[in-house]
Scaffold this motif. Sequence first.
Motif, PDB file in Angstrom:
ATOM      1  N   MET A   1       0.852  -1.167   0.000  1.00  0.00           N
ATOM      2  CA  MET A   1       0.000   0.000   0.000  1.00  0.00           C
ATOM      3  C   MET A   1       0.894   1.225   0.000  1.00  0.00           C
ATOM      4  SD  MET A   1      -2.880  -1.613   0.288  1.00  0.00           S
ATOM      5  CE  MET A   1      -3.888  -0.190   0.314  1.00  0.00           C
ATOM      6  N   SER A   2       0.566   2.164  -0.857  1.00  0.00           N
ATOM      7  CA  SER A   2       1.334   3.403  -0.861  1.00  0.00           C
ATOM      8  C   SER A   2       0.502   4.538  -0.282  1.00  0.00           C
ATOM      9  CB  SER A   2       1.796   3.761  -2.280  1.00  0.00           C
ATOM     10  OG  SER A   2       0.767   4.395  -2.996  1.00  0.00           O
ATOM     11  N   VAL A   3       1.186   5.529   0.248  1.00  0.00           N
ATOM     12  CA  VAL A   3       0.526   6.707   0.797  1.00  0.00           C
ATOM     13  C   VAL A   3      -0.190   7.487  -0.301  1.00  0.00           C
ATOM     14  CG1 VAL A   3       0.935   8.887   1.994  1.00  0.00           C
ATOM     15  CG2 VAL A   3       2.182   6.851   2.679  1.00  0.00           C
ATOM     16  N   LEU A   4       0.303   7.378  -1.512  1.00  0.00           N
ATOM     17  CA  LEU A   4      -0.284   8.122  -2.631  1.00  0.00           C
ATOM     18  C   LEU A   4      -1.462   7.416  -3.288  1.00  0.00           C
ATOM     19  CD1 LEU A   4       2.970   9.534  -4.231  1.00  0.00           C
ATOM     20  CD2 LEU A   4       1.345  10.696  -2.725  1.00  0.00           C
ATOM     21  N   GLY A   5      -1.769   6.179  -2.854  1.00  0.00           N
ATOM     22  CA  GLY A   5      -2.994   5.551  -3.322  1.00  0.00           C
ATOM     23  C   GLY A   5      -2.872   4.344  -4.218  1.00  0.00           C
ATOM     24  N   LYS A   6      -1.734   3.670  -4.224  1.00  0.00           N
ATOM     25  CA  LYS A   6      -1.578   2.473  -5.056  1.00  0.00           C
ATOM     26  C   LYS A   6      -1.396   1.230  -4.200  1.00  0.00           C
ATOM     27  CE  LYS A   6       0.140   3.884  -9.526  1.00  0.00           C
ATOM     28  NZ  LYS A   6       1.191   3.683 -10.520  1.00  0.00           N
ATOM     29  N   VAL A   7      -1.922   0.124  -4.715  1.00  0.00           N
ATOM     30  CA  VAL A   7      -1.665  -1.197  -4.138  1.00  0.00           C
ATOM     31  C   VAL A   7      -0.558  -1.831  -4.962  1.00  0.00           C
ATOM     32  CG1 VAL A   7      -2.623  -3.495  -3.696  1.00  0.00           C
ATOM     33  CG2 VAL A   7      -4.062  -1.458  -3.384  1.00  0.00           C
ATOM     34  N   HIS A   8       0.442  -2.359  -4.273  1.00  0.00           N
ATOM     35  CA  HIS A   8       1.568  -3.044  -4.915  1.00  0.00           C
ATOM     36  C   HIS A   8       1.521  -4.509  -4.465  1.00  0.00           C
ATOM     37  CE1 HIS A   8       3.528   0.719  -6.227  1.00  0.00           C
ATOM     38  NE2 HIS A   8       2.997   1.208  -5.120  1.00  0.00           N
ATOM     39  N   PRO A   9       0.767  -5.360  -5.179  1.00  0.00           N
ATOM     40  CA  PRO A   9       0.604  -6.751  -4.737  1.00  0.00           C
ATOM     41  C   PRO A   9       1.908  -7.552  -4.847  1.00  0.00           C
ATOM     42  CG  PRO A   9      -1.059  -6.142  -6.371  1.00  0.00           C
ATOM     43  CD  PRO A   9      -0.028  -5.062  -6.361  1.00  0.00           C
ATOM     44  N   VAL A  10       2.212  -8.275  -3.777  1.00  0.00           N
ATOM     45  CA  VAL A  10       3.380  -9.148  -3.739  1.00  0.00           C
ATOM     46  C   VAL A  10       2.947 -10.448  -3.077  1.00  0.00           C
ATOM     47  CG1 VAL A  10       5.738  -9.470  -2.912  1.00  0.00           C
ATOM     48  CG2 VAL A  10       4.910  -7.163  -3.444  1.00  0.00           C
ATOM     49  N   GLU A  11       3.180 -11.552  -3.755  1.00  0.00           N
ATOM     50  CA  GLU A  11       2.916 -12.867  -3.174  1.00  0.00           C
ATOM     51  C   GLU A  11       4.258 -13.463  -2.778  1.00  0.00           C
ATOM     52  OE1 GLU A  11       1.124 -17.221  -4.395  1.00  0.00           O
ATOM     53  OE2 GLU A  11       0.454 -15.459  -5.487  1.00  0.00           O
ATOM     54  N   ILE A  12       4.357 -13.864  -1.526  1.00  0.00           N
ATOM     55  CA  ILE A  12       5.595 -14.438  -1.019  1.00  0.00           C
ATOM     56  C   ILE A  12       5.472 -15.956  -1.094  1.00  0.00           C
ATOM     57  CG2 ILE A  12       7.166 -14.577   0.948  1.00  0.00           C
ATOM     58  CD1 ILE A  12       6.852 -11.750  -0.258  1.00  0.00           C
ATOM     59  N   SER A  13       6.430 -16.578  -1.761  1.00  0.00           N
ATOM     60  CA  SER A  13       6.438 -18.039  -1.873  1.00  0.00           C
ATOM     61  C   SER A  13       7.833 -18.557  -1.555  1.00  0.00           C
ATOM     62  CB  SER A  13       6.028 -18.458  -3.284  1.00  0.00           C
ATOM     63  OG  SER A  13       7.047 -18.134  -4.207  1.00  0.00           O
ATOM     64  N   ALA A  14       7.967 -19.867  -1.513  1.00  0.00           N
ATOM     65  CA  ALA A  14       9.272 -20.481  -1.243  1.00  0.00           C
ATOM     66  C   ALA A  14      10.283 -20.115  -2.329  1.00  0.00           C
ATOM     67  CB  ALA A  14       9.124 -21.992  -1.139  1.00  0.00           C
TER      68      ALA A  14
ATOM     69  N   ARG B   1      -7.656  11.420  -4.566  1.00  0.00           N
ATOM     70  CA  ARG B   1      -6.299  11.964  -4.425  1.00  0.00           C
ATOM     71  C   ARG B   1      -6.333  13.487  -4.329  1.00  0.00           C
ATOM     72  NH1 ARG B   1      -5.481   8.032  -8.412  1.00  0.00           N
ATOM     73  NH2 ARG B   1      -5.078   9.576 -10.027  1.00  0.00           N
ATOM     74  N   GLU B   2      -7.163  14.130  -5.151  1.00  0.00           N
ATOM     75  CA  GLU B   2      -7.265  15.593  -5.114  1.00  0.00           C
ATOM     76  C   GLU B   2      -7.877  16.083  -3.802  1.00  0.00           C
ATOM     77  OE1 GLU B   2      -9.306  16.742  -8.702  1.00  0.00           O
ATOM     78  OE2 GLU B   2      -7.529  16.369  -9.938  1.00  0.00           O
ATOM     79  N   ALA B   3      -8.701  15.252  -3.165  1.00  0.00           N
ATOM     80  CA  ALA B   3      -9.306  15.608  -1.876  1.00  0.00           C
ATOM     81  C   ALA B   3      -8.388  15.230  -0.705  1.00  0.00           C
ATOM     82  CB  ALA B   3     -10.659  14.923  -1.730  1.00  0.00           C
ATOM     83  N   ASN B   4      -7.158  14.773  -1.020  1.00  0.00           N
ATOM     84  CA  ASN B   4      -6.145  14.414  -0.021  1.00  0.00           C
ATOM     85  C   ASN B   4      -6.546  13.275   0.906  1.00  0.00           C
ATOM     86  OD1 ASN B   4      -4.090  16.201  -0.829  1.00  0.00           O
ATOM     87  ND2 ASN B   4      -5.145  17.885   0.205  1.00  0.00           N
TER      88      ASN B   4
END
Length: 144
Positions: free
Chosen positions: A1-14, A31-34
């Motif tokens: 999750m970013s403060v600016l509004g994006k999800v950065h999906p990461v799957e952790i595997s072996a 975003r414009e409404a902060n």
Amino acid sequence: MSVLGKVHPVEISADGPVFSDTWWYLDKDDREANWRIGGMQAVTLHEARQHLYILMHQGDFFTYENPGPEIWVYDLATQTRIEKIRTRHSSISIAVSQDDNPLLYTITGDLSTLEIYDASTGEYLRSAGELGITPFLIEPVPLP
């Protein structure tokens, strides 16, 4: 999750991390409404339903630890917001139980109260006080 509004999906595997495409959880108007993610424990996931809950507030970039008055719910399959839950008090932390009828837990911004909501409807159910000294994290544990 970013403060600016994006999800950065990461799957952790072996085999190591697998990165998926990023997507916006905040649209241009938000975003414009902060609107910003905020709090200490600001994100929780109901795994079976694939519903992502994000604690939100309005403020500048450096307010990411501020409590928020709303919890925004996203369907991960469609990557869209499906609900906004307005809490009774601004909250610093959130968590959701993993059962079939999930509960949404919040700790109020003044660290005094645990509030409990129906995670499906957003309806306020009850509160509990006397949480101890600086309770920041919530970990719902299923009962036997």
